[in-house]
Design an enzyme around this catalytic site. Structure first.
Site, PDB file in Angstrom:
ATOM      1  CD  GLU A 558      16.357 -31.906 -13.630  1.00  0.00           C
ATOM      2  OE1 GLU A 558      16.011 -32.980 -13.113  1.00  0.00           O
ATOM      3  OE2 GLU A 558      16.673 -31.808 -14.828  1.00  0.00           O
ATOM      4  CB  SER A 559      15.966 -32.126  -6.966  1.00  0.00           C
ATOM      5  OG  SER A 559      16.571 -30.875  -6.635  1.00  0.00           O
TER       6      SER A 559
END
Length: 707
Positions: A558-559
């Site tokens: 995700e990040s």
């Protein structure tokens, strides 16, 4: 480099600062963080003389170089930077991004005075002074885009060609490509159909979508070579670019190539057109029927098929392969079992030719339709007929092997699986297991850069500029600087750069750079799969009763562990939670006075993210695959995809036939990450394929929103 066994890395104990982390791809810094580093720039920049504003004078006299950089960046974007004389003077001499402020100032002046030769000389001197740095490439590119209209109008196109030839990275940037085509075609009296079709095929590709210069090229080609107009119209319809398509349609009508009333009705209201003409389809204009068929694919699919059927014997080879390929493609994405039938109607050249908007995507979904139907001989044939560059991709290399195994050619299957060498990837793991080999990334006999090599990276100007950009949340620019800095590095240097990034809490760069090294040398497992925020993740994962390794695998995807990240669609923080979802979770947890900026707090983000994962598991049969897909695409879609299966299906098949490319890749990466994080904690998964399991269409799933 020196050999070193796996050891516990400092990242396990060090808390990573929100604002010193960069972003993956086009993330931006949290708005609350930006607000804390600047002042009301919008108000200040509305003034016609901001340099004389007392508040600005006081601000520029300060020593916060980061805040001033953001101020001048906004001034540049709002075309106000010309109101400041030599803005670079307000920065400390050794500030890594000082030269960018000078570049913005020079570019702004050139934009306002393109004919000023003195300014051009200044800009050229700047480029020469920074010829080995990415900033020179950026300035050369921006200068071309600023000057192209001026050079074209003043018959100085040789300057464009000269400037373009000096680019290393951006030579084929869409606007630059289209400026070249625009100038060439605008001044060319006779353009052959072949040249026109080749040019349109180029600018029909998705990366040229919405480009104003490319649209000018299209207009010129259509006006000068009218036979290209219908091809362009069909492509635009398939790409959903209806407003552009309407312009082309009007051109065709104006040139009397289409009957006005019927063509406009088929284009603007295809359902009404069909209802009026359904009993007399064969009598309608061929090209109007083609327009209607393509438009109906997104409105009423059965009517699209009937309209296409009415054209039997009327379509040439290219028209037939494109139209039935489109119908097959739309049906396959919708998991319609009739998709293979429509593909077959397109003939051996289905999905190809000038009328096909997404030829590779179309061929891939033909293969996915065969895979979903478990028609292994057909699947083998479809993959074998793909262009080589497509057939060599990891997914089709693996599935070719599976297809060959299913039809009794096991030895041939192994030759394909042996091509998938990287065990870090989803299909690499499946292939290695099929060959009877370990599907884990090896942590034995790893290599590590020497302290001296890591320290030397701290003297690399490009890496320092990248870090400075990350510090202020300008991640796109930071990624470009980093990529430029490492572009010529050998594996040993890349490893040193990766470990330097790790040392400075740039986990996203450390991971991405280590991936390049891992193709050549075994690197420490924790460099590829770090465990920051371990206490928080373990605490909240345990509270929500979700797998800790899954949470790590999801955050990595995700990040890349960027706590202050904000995606270009508005997802926030480590676990990239959308604002509406955050409010819903807060309400369900009974948290009062929740503010949107709270989601950037590490504890809050992980608490909310793990709670949401628990809710997805509860709604989706406690299935990690469905929940992962639901986290990315929404639980409704995940449930709908599950229920559309014809029978109990191998999970890998289900994943490969997820309609959204982003979600499909996301699920594969998260699951591969999860297995590696488990491996890092000495948790043994004997079979990756068995761990993935199967998806049961009859399993009890619900989209009811409860926490």
């Amino acid at each position: 480099m020196q050999s070193k066994s796996i050891s516990s890395r400092f990242l396990k104990s060090v808390k990573l600062s929100m604002c010193v982390l960069g972003a993956v791809f086009l993330c931006t810094l949290a708005p609350s963080t930006l607000a804390a580093t600047s002042f009301n720039t919008t108000k200040i920049l509305k003034s016609s003389q901001p340099q004389n504003n007392a508040e600005v004078i006081e601000f520029l006299a300060g020593d916060d170089d980061k805040a001033k950089l953001l101020f001048f960046r906004e001034a540049f974007e709002k075309q106000k930077i010309h109101l400041f004389e030599k803005p670079q003077q307000y920065f400390e001499e050794n500030y890594p991004l000082k030269d960018y402020v000078q570049a913005w100032s020079l570019l702004a002046q050139v934009r306002s005075e393109p004919q000023n030769n003195q300014l051009q000389k200044e800009l050229q001197r700047f480029i020469e002074q920074h010829k080995n740095d990415y900033i020179a490439e950026r300035v050369k590119t921006d200068r071309i885009l600023i000057m192209a209209p001026y050079w074209d109008q003043n018959r100085q196109w040789t300057r464009f060609k000269s400037a373009r030839s000096q680019l290393q990275w951006n030579h084929s940037e869409p606007s630059i490509m289209c400026w070249d085509l625009f100038h060439r075609f605008r001044n060319q009296k006779n353009i052959s159909k072949t040249v026109a079709h080749d040019a349109l095929t180029l600018i029909n590709s998705p990366r040229y979508k919405g480009n104003a210069v490319c649209r000018k090229v299209s207009d010129i080609l259509i006006n000068k070579v009218p036979s290209t107009a219908f091809t362009r119209l069909v492509i635009l319809i398939q790409q959903g670019r209806i407003s552009e398509g309407k312009q082309v349609l009007n051109t065709l009508i104006k040139k009397k190539r289409l009957p006005a009333q019927a063509a406009r009705l088929a284009f603007n209201n295809p359902s009404r057109w069909y209802r009026i003409n359904r009993n007399k389809l064969s009598k309608q204009n061929k090209h109007v029927r083609i327009i209607a068929a393509y438009r109906l694919t997104s409105v009423h699919f059965d009517w699209a098929v009937k309209t296409a059927d009415s054209l039997q014997g009327k379509l040439n080879k290219q028209e037939k392969s494109a139209l039935w390929g489109r119908l097959g493609y739309v049906a396959a994405i919708g998991h319609d079992p009739k998709a293979l039938k429509w593909f077959e109607k397109g003939g051996p050249t289905v999905c190809t030719g000038p009328y096909s908007a997404l030829p590779n995507d179309c061929l891939e979904w033909r293969a996915r339709a065969a895979l979903r139907a478990q028609q292994w001989k057909t699947l083998n044939r479809y993959i074998a007929s793909m262009p080589a560059s497509l057939a060599k991709q990891d997914n089709w290399t693996y599935w070719r092997g599976r297809a060959l195994t299913q039809i009794g050619q096991k030895e041939s299957a192994q030759t394909y699986w042996q091509q998938l060498r990287s065990v870090r990837t989803f299909y690499g793991k499946l292939a290695h297991e099929a060959l009877g080999q370990s599907f884990y990334y090896s942590g034995n006999e790893t290599v590590e850069a020497t302290p001296e090599a890591i320290e030397a990276m701290g003297n690399n100007p490009g890496l320092l500029r990248a870090k400075a950009f990350y510090d202020v949340g300008m991640f796109y620019e930071g990624n470009l600087e980093w990529q430029w800095a490492i572009r010529t590095m050998n594996p040993a240097q890349l490893l040193a750069a990766s470990q330097w990034g790790e040392k400075h809490s740039l986990l996203h760069r450390a991971i991405n750079t280590a991936i390049k090294v891992a193709e050549h040398y075994p690197v420490e497992h924790e460099l590829l799969y770090p465990r920051p925020f371990e206490d928080e993740i373990e605490t909240y994962a345990k509270k929500a009763k979700v797998d800790t390794d899954w949470v790590f695998g999801l955050i990595r995807q995700e990040s890349r562990f960027i706590a202050a990240a904000q995606s270009n669609v508005g997802a926030n923080g480590l676990m990239q939670i959308m604002p509406a979802t955050a409010k819903w979770i807060a309400k369900g947890l009974g948290i009062e006075n929740f503010k949107s900026e709270d989601i950037y707090e590490i504890d809050t983000n992980i608490y909310f993210g793990t709670t949401y994962l628990r809710s997805l598991l509860d709604r989706l049969d406690n299935n990690i695959i469905l929940a992962t897909a639901g986290y990315n695409a929404g639980p409704n879609r995940a449930s709908r995809w599950q229920r559309s299966l014809p029978n109990v299906t191998e999970a890998a098949v289900f994943i490969e036939t997820i309609p959204f490319t982003e979600t499909r890749n996301y699920v594969q990466n998260v699951l591969a990450n999860t297995v590696e994080y488990a491996h890092g904690q000495n948790k043994t998964i004997k079979s990756f394929k068995d761990w993935l399991g199967v998806i049961d269409p009859e399993a009890d799933t619900s989209t009811e929103e409860k926490i």
